[in-house]
Design an enzyme around this catalytic site. Structure first.
Site, PDB file in Angstrom:
ATOM      1  CB  CYS A  64      -0.963  -0.007   1.187  1.00 46.52           C
ATOM      2  SG  CYS A  64      -2.060  -1.432   1.207  1.00 46.52           S
ATOM      3  CG  HIS A 105      -3.170   3.018   2.240  1.00 42.44           C
ATOM      4  ND1 HIS A 105      -3.765   2.583   1.066  1.00 42.44           N
ATOM      5  CD2 HIS A 105      -3.310   1.990   3.134  1.00 42.44           C
ATOM      6  CE1 HIS A 105      -4.235   1.359   1.240  1.00 42.44           C
ATOM      7  NE2 HIS A 105      -3.981   0.978   2.483  1.00 42.44           N
ATOM      8  CG  ASN A 130      -7.137  -0.817   1.281  1.00 42.16           C
ATOM      9  OD1 ASN A 130      -6.312  -0.656   0.397  1.00 42.16           O
ATOM     10  ND2 ASN A 130      -6.791  -1.076   2.527  1.00 42.16           N
TER      11      ASN A 130
END
Length: 335
Positions: free
Chosen positions: A136, A261, A291
């Protein structure tokens, strides 16, 4: 390789070599592009598969819907579309790209790498291509590499693309991952600049805790210790944020926006509150995107600029964190 292709390779190598005589003073993001898959998955659908209620998803992670890629929307295909848009935004041609860096952790196979296929899909003759897997925080890692390549005059134009098909790597029945992870891609074209607009990165990793987010070999699906990751993110990573601002030579109060993120809404809100800058915009793309791992930071940055909330030259703080455990914070100026 035919004669035309061989000529393109030679021409590109000679051109880049000619530009490599002296370092560049800085680099900048010249253009941004994004690709979001066609299929929208509602909380009702995600909740049903995971055996939870829609309110449970929204209250726990703040997601209302997410995008899942279809059969034609591979990691490479989405990256190519995002890359095309970044080049168009910068007013650049594909044949000007010297290097393609693909930030991803969701390629279906370790070979061949994805970046070379992205370069081929964009018709970038002789461009170097390699993948970066920092999960990520991958986009920021790749952006730092692109900045270094341009400033060292190793490359003139570097296309950084983050593309993920996380839906391939989670079980829809797992409530800890299935409703959370999603798909998408975004790209940034990095070029030389008279002064730095991509500032030094503050990054690192905590491999002792790598097992908190992993792919189980028996199922091929992701497993995540969400509560422990939450505690690590919100307690251990603030020094990296302050270091990134120091390395950029700015006071956090000068930040126009914070682009973290898009892990979940609770983490985003906790980090933004800890930074404590009144009036600072916080990018919140997770609500409608889920996500998207490495793609989440550039997707959120692109959305923030498209909305008109930030403008060219605005200093923004990018902050990625995730499996590894890896993290990366850096200040950039909005293209």
């Amino acid at each position: 390789m035919n004669t035309t292709q061989e000529s393109a390779v030679v021409t590109r190598v000679v051109a880049v070599a000619a530009d490599a005589s002296s370092p560049q003073p800085g680099s900048r993001i010249a253009g941004l592009g994004a690709y979001r898959p066609v299929t929208v998955v509602s909380n009702q659908a995600a909740a049903g598969a995971a055996g939870v209620g829609t309110a449970w998803i929204e209250q726990r992670v703040g997601i209302r819907e997410r995008r899942h890629a279809n059969a034609a929307e591979s990691v490479v295909a989405m990256a190519v579309e995002a890359g095309k848009k970044a080049l168009a935004d910068a007013g650049a041609e594909a044949d000007a790209v010297d290097v393609v860096i693909l930030a991803t952790c969701s390629m279906p196979s370790p070979m061949p790498n994805g970046a070379a296929s992205v370069a081929a899909g964009l018709d970038c003759p002789a461009a170097a291509g390699f993948d970066v897997n920092a999960a990520c925080s991958g986009f920021s890692h790749a952006l730092a590499v692109a900045d270094a390549l341009v400033r060292a005059a190793t490359a003139r134009n570097v296309l950084v693309v983050a593309s993920e098909r996380m839906s391939d790597w989670v079980s829809a029945q797992d409530r800890d991952t299935g409703p959370i992870f999603a798909d998408g891609a975004a790209a940034a074209l990095v070029v030389a600049a008279e002064r730095p607009e991509i500032f030094p990165i503050a990054w690192g990793s905590d491999g002792h805790q790598a097992g908190l987010i992993t792919i189980l070999p028996d199922t091929g699906h992701m497993e995540m210790a969400g509560r422990k990751v939450f505690r690590w993110t919100t307690s251990a990573l603030m020094p990296a944020i302050h270091t990134a601002c120091q390395r950029a030579g700015i006071d956090p109060r000068q930040l126009k926006a914070f682009v973290p993120h898009q892990a979940n809404l609770r983490i985003i809100s906790t980090l933004a509150e800890a930074i404590g800058v009144p009036g600072m915009i916080t990018a919140i793309d997770v609500v409608t995107s889920g996500n998207t791992c490495a793609a989440s930071v550039p997707l959120a940055l692109h959305a923030l600029r498209q909305s008109g909330q930030i403008h060219s030259g605005d200093p923004v703080l990018l902050f990625g964190f995730g499996a590894g455990l890896t993290y990366a914070a850096q200040v950039v100026l909005t293209p």
